[in-house]
Design a protein around this motif. Structure first.
Motif, PDB file in Angstrom:
ATOM      1  N   ALA A  96       0.821  -1.303  -0.018  1.00 36.81           N
ATOM      2  CA  ALA A  96      -0.137  -0.104   0.055  1.00 36.81           C
ATOM      3  C   ALA A  96       0.991   1.263   0.127  1.00 36.81           C
ATOM      4  N   THR A  97       2.069   1.242   0.295  1.00 35.63           N
ATOM      5  CA  THR A  97       3.004   2.320   0.286  1.00 35.63           C
ATOM      6  C   THR A  97       3.316   2.895  -1.139  1.00 35.63           C
ATOM      7  N   LEU A  98       3.103   2.090  -1.993  1.00 36.81           N
ATOM      8  CA  LEU A  98       3.148   2.655  -3.480  1.00 36.81           C
ATOM      9  C   LEU A  98       2.216   3.960  -3.630  1.00 36.81           C
TER      10      LEU A  98
ATOM     11  N   ILE B  83       1.646   6.122  -1.370  1.00 37.37           N
ATOM     12  CA  ILE B  83       2.147   7.461  -0.907  1.00 37.37           C
ATOM     13  C   ILE B  83       3.175   7.898  -2.068  1.00 37.37           C
ATOM     14  N   THR B  84       4.090   7.066  -2.313  1.00 33.78           N
ATOM     15  CA  THR B  84       4.800   7.564  -3.446  1.00 33.78           C
ATOM     16  C   THR B  84       4.498   8.134  -4.685  1.00 33.78           C
ATOM     17  N   LEU B  85       3.413   7.419  -5.261  1.00 38.17           N
ATOM     18  CA  LEU B  85       2.688   7.910  -6.304  1.00 38.17           C
ATOM     19  C   LEU B  85       1.828   9.232  -6.286  1.00 38.17           C
TER      20      LEU B  85
ATOM     21  N   LEU C 215       2.932  11.512  -3.950  1.00 41.03           N
ATOM     22  CA  LEU C 215       3.753  12.697  -3.936  1.00 41.03           C
ATOM     23  C   LEU C 215       4.443  12.793  -5.224  1.00 41.03           C
ATOM     24  N   ARG C 216       4.647  12.041  -6.207  1.00 37.15           N
ATOM     25  CA  ARG C 216       5.054  12.302  -7.532  1.00 37.15           C
ATOM     26  C   ARG C 216       3.842  13.167  -8.213  1.00 37.15           C
ATOM     27  N   GLU C 217       2.811  12.826  -7.978  1.00 34.27           N
ATOM     28  CA  GLU C 217       1.520  13.627  -8.637  1.00 34.27           C
ATOM     29  C   GLU C 217       1.370  15.034  -8.191  1.00 34.27           C
TER      30      GLU C 217
ATOM     31  N   LEU D 108      13.556  -3.164  -8.923  1.00 34.27           N
ATOM     32  CA  LEU D 108      12.836  -3.985  -7.847  1.00 34.27           C
ATOM     33  C   LEU D 108      11.822  -3.367  -6.883  1.00 34.27           C
ATOM     34  N   GLY D 109      10.737  -3.862  -6.592  1.00 36.60           N
ATOM     35  CA  GLY D 109       9.729  -3.193  -5.791  1.00 36.60           C
ATOM     36  C   GLY D 109       9.284  -1.941  -6.638  1.00 36.60           C
ATOM     37  N   CYS D 110       8.967  -2.140  -7.972  1.00 36.25           N
ATOM     38  CA  CYS D 110       8.548  -0.895  -8.825  1.00 36.25           C
ATOM     39  C   CYS D 110       7.433  -0.163  -8.457  1.00 36.25           C
ATOM     40  N   GLY D 111       6.445  -0.839  -7.495  1.00 36.11           N
ATOM     41  CA  GLY D 111       5.143  -0.175  -7.546  1.00 36.11           C
ATOM     42  C   GLY D 111       4.365   0.333  -8.586  1.00 36.11           C
ATOM     43  N   LEU D 112       4.002   1.600  -8.546  1.00 34.61           N
ATOM     44  CA  LEU D 112       3.394   2.171  -9.629  1.00 34.61           C
ATOM     45  C   LEU D 112       4.132   3.335 -10.381  1.00 34.61           C
TER      46      LEU D 112
ATOM     47  N   VAL E 247       9.751  -5.559 -11.222  1.00 37.43           N
ATOM     48  CA  VAL E 247       9.590  -6.779 -10.243  1.00 37.43           C
ATOM     49  C   VAL E 247       8.715  -5.972  -9.190  1.00 37.43           C
ATOM     50  N   ASP E 248       7.590  -6.569  -8.673  1.00 36.80           N
ATOM     51  CA  ASP E 248       6.935  -6.386  -7.475  1.00 36.80           C
ATOM     52  C   ASP E 248       6.005  -7.414  -7.488  1.00 36.80           C
ATOM     53  N   THR E 249       5.343  -7.669  -6.317  1.00 33.56           N
ATOM     54  CA  THR E 249       4.649  -8.821  -5.630  1.00 33.56           C
ATOM     55  C   THR E 249       3.302  -9.003  -6.806  1.00 33.56           C
TER      56      THR E 249
ATOM     57  N   SER F 195       6.338 -11.344  -8.742  1.00 28.98           N
ATOM     58  CA  SER F 195       7.040 -12.164  -7.816  1.00 28.98           C
ATOM     59  C   SER F 195       7.539 -11.157  -6.553  1.00 28.98           C
ATOM     60  N   SER F 196       7.539 -11.809  -5.407  1.00 31.88           N
ATOM     61  CA  SER F 196       8.211 -11.010  -4.461  1.00 31.88           C
ATOM     62  C   SER F 196       9.803 -11.149  -4.784  1.00 31.88           C
ATOM     63  N   VAL F 197      10.563 -10.079  -4.696  1.00 32.76           N
ATOM     64  CA  VAL F 197      12.042  -9.890  -4.878  1.00 32.76           C
ATOM     65  C   VAL F 197      12.703 -10.912  -4.315  1.00 32.76           C
ATOM     66  N   THR F 198      12.252 -11.685  -2.936  1.00 34.41           N
ATOM     67  CA  THR F 198      12.700 -12.483  -2.118  1.00 34.41           C
ATOM     68  C   THR F 198      12.650 -14.043  -2.547  1.00 34.41           C
TER      69      THR F 198
ATOM     70  N   ALA G 258      16.447  -0.589  -6.324  1.00 33.12           N
ATOM     71  CA  ALA G 258      15.481  -0.671  -5.429  1.00 33.12           C
ATOM     72  C   ALA G 258      15.090   0.638  -4.804  1.00 33.12           C
ATOM     73  N   GLU G 259      14.049   1.193  -5.034  1.00 31.16           N
ATOM     74  CA  GLU G 259      13.596   2.550  -4.389  1.00 31.16           C
ATOM     75  C   GLU G 259      12.448   2.184  -3.513  1.00 31.16           C
ATOM     76  N   GLY G 260      12.718   2.510  -2.193  1.00 24.93           N
ATOM     77  CA  GLY G 260      11.745   2.564  -1.111  1.00 24.93           C
ATOM     78  C   GLY G 260      11.309   1.022  -1.118  1.00 24.93           C
ATOM     79  N   LEU G 261      12.300   0.213  -1.089  1.00 33.38           N
ATOM     80  CA  LEU G 261      12.108  -1.208  -0.831  1.00 33.38           C
ATOM     81  C   LEU G 261      12.518  -1.906   0.231  1.00 33.38           C
TER      82      LEU G 261
HETATM   83  C1  LIG Z   1       7.367   2.628  -0.821  1.00 38.91           C
HETATM   84  S1  LIG Z   1       6.800   1.528  -2.379  1.00 38.91           S
HETATM   85  C2  LIG Z   1       8.048   1.941  -3.537  1.00 38.91           C
HETATM   86  C3  LIG Z   1       7.341   1.751  -4.877  1.00 38.91           C
HETATM   87  C4  LIG Z   1       8.125   2.437  -5.972  1.00 38.91           C
HETATM   88  N1  LIG Z   1       9.470   2.099  -5.926  1.00 38.91           N
HETATM   89  C5  LIG Z   1       8.192   3.963  -5.797  1.00 38.91           C
HETATM   90  O1  LIG Z   1       9.200   4.587  -5.683  1.00 38.91           O
HETATM   91  O2  LIG Z   1       6.971   4.452  -6.115  1.00 38.91           O
HETATM   92  C6  LIG Z   1       7.396   0.016  -1.768  1.00 38.91           C
HETATM   93  C7  LIG Z   1       7.289  -1.116  -3.072  1.00 38.91           C
HETATM   94  O3  LIG Z   1       7.850  -2.267  -2.401  1.00 38.91           O
HETATM   95  C8  LIG Z   1       7.168  -3.335  -2.812  1.00 38.91           C
HETATM   96  N2  LIG Z   1       7.492  -4.642  -2.151  1.00 38.91           N
HETATM   97  C9  LIG Z   1       7.506  -4.722  -0.841  1.00 38.91           C
HETATM   98  N3  LIG Z   1       7.992  -5.966  -0.515  1.00 38.91           N
HETATM   99  C10 LIG Z   1       8.250  -6.542  -1.826  1.00 38.91           C
HETATM  100  C11 LIG Z   1       8.791  -7.783  -2.068  1.00 38.91           C
HETATM  101  N4  LIG Z   1       9.051  -8.808  -0.899  1.00 38.91           N
HETATM  102  N5  LIG Z   1       8.779  -8.382  -3.233  1.00 38.91           N
HETATM  103  C12 LIG Z   1       8.655  -7.513  -4.336  1.00 38.91           C
HETATM  104  N6  LIG Z   1       8.053  -6.071  -3.910  1.00 38.91           N
HETATM  105  C13 LIG Z   1       7.972  -5.569  -2.778  1.00 38.91           C
HETATM  106  C14 LIG Z   1       5.609  -2.867  -2.604  1.00 38.91           C
HETATM  107  O4  LIG Z   1       4.743  -3.663  -3.098  1.00 38.91           O
HETATM  108  C15 LIG Z   1       5.619  -1.581  -3.296  1.00 38.91           C
HETATM  109  O5  LIG Z   1       5.394  -1.311  -4.452  1.00 38.91           O
END
Ligand SMILES: C[S@@+](CC[C@H](N)C(=O)[O-])C[C@H]1O[C@@H](n2cnc3c(N)ncnc32)[C@H](O)[C@@H]1O
Length: 269
Positions: free
Chosen positions: A13-15, A17-19, A21-23, A88-92, A110-112, A134-137, A155-158
């Protein structure tokens, strides 16, 4: 294209927040990142604006962070037109749309699975952007990564949302799997975690910071990594803002403890 309700859990859900803030940045008089895709993307998502508005004061730091990472990705692709970027953790985040990508390069978002599915509905991404649900893990998705191309893992915010062993596991796999490249990410100081977790809980976010960055320990754990950059996000925000916000970030930057709140790191391997 409307996406309907979104079902995002924990750190997913934190994606929003960043989306958001970019808007907000893009709609401002003096944008830092000026992401033209953020507004239309946010408009396609049904979300609770009340939950993300609380984070408005982070607009400069989050967009200055994104701008620096865009710059590092651009520099990498200019140097390696045949390179691959693991977003990694690209969100939106619209990064693969914001950046010009050489024809011979690869880009993997890559994201969940839940986020990947939402990303597919929100953006009309070109065919050469590969979406990995996929989870990055998880280990399996690394089979899709080329071993021989120069690789930028971004990996930004991940990493702060992952357990420490999972952060190290992702870095281990990157180094096992890819012969050479760069790793770029943001890390928060360990002392930030309780304060940020209290804020996330207060504002109704079911996400928690689990990993704090400590440079010496990180480098000891990954001796193949060579440090190239270590930049305070507040320094970037100070350079990018004017007026009262500029004064605030300049002030914060004079206090070592505070300027280490969040830093951007770039390593070579
Ligand atoms: C703060 S958001 C950042 C999204 C994007 N990088 C951005 O800057 O807008 C965190 C992101 O990390 C992803 N995330 C958290 N745990 C993850 C995991 N184990 N595998 C892949 N993505 C993960 C979340 O789904 C979310 O999209």
């Amino acid at each position: 294209m409307a996406t309907g309700a979104v079902d995002l859990r924990g750190a997913e859900a934190t994606l929003l927040i960043t989306l958001y803030l970019r808007e907000r940045d893009a709609a401002s008089a003096h944008p830092i990142l000026g992401d033209p895709y953020a507004g239309p993307a946010l408009a396609r998502v049904r979300y609770d604006p009340g939950a993300v508005r609380w984070f408005s004061s982070d607009t400069a730091t989050i967009t200055a962070r994104a701008k620096q990472l865009d710059g590092w990705a651009r520099a990498f692709l200019a140097e390696h037109p045949d390179g691959q970027v693991l977003h990694l953790g690209c969100g939106l985040d619209s990064r693969p749309l914001r950046l010009e990508r050489p024809a011979g390069s690869r880009w993997l978002d890559v994201d969940t699975p839940r986020v990947a599915e939402l990303r597919r509905r929100v953006y009309d991404l070109p065919d050469d952007v590969e979406l990995v649900a996929s989870s990055v893990t998880e280990p399996d998705w690394w089979d899709r990564v080329d071993r021989d191309r120069p690789t930028l893992a971004l990996a930004e915010g991940l990493f702060m949302y992952l357990a420490p062993d999972d952060v190290h596991g992702v870095v281990d796999r990157l180094l096992e799997h890819c012969a050479r490249g760069r790793l770029a990410f943001d890390g928060v100081a360990d002392w930030v975690r309780p304060a940020s977790n209290a804020t996330l809980a207060l504002f109704g976010m079911d996400a928690r910071f689990r990993w704090g960055y400590a440079g010496a320990a990180f480098r000891d754990r990954h001796p193949r990594l060579e440090e190239r950059d270590d930049v305070a996000v507040t320094e970037l925000a100070a350079a990018a803002t004017r007026g009262p916000w500029h004064a605030v970030y300049r002030g914060v930057d004079l206090v070592p403890y505070l300027r280490d709140t969040m830093r951007l790191h770039r390593y070579a391997f």
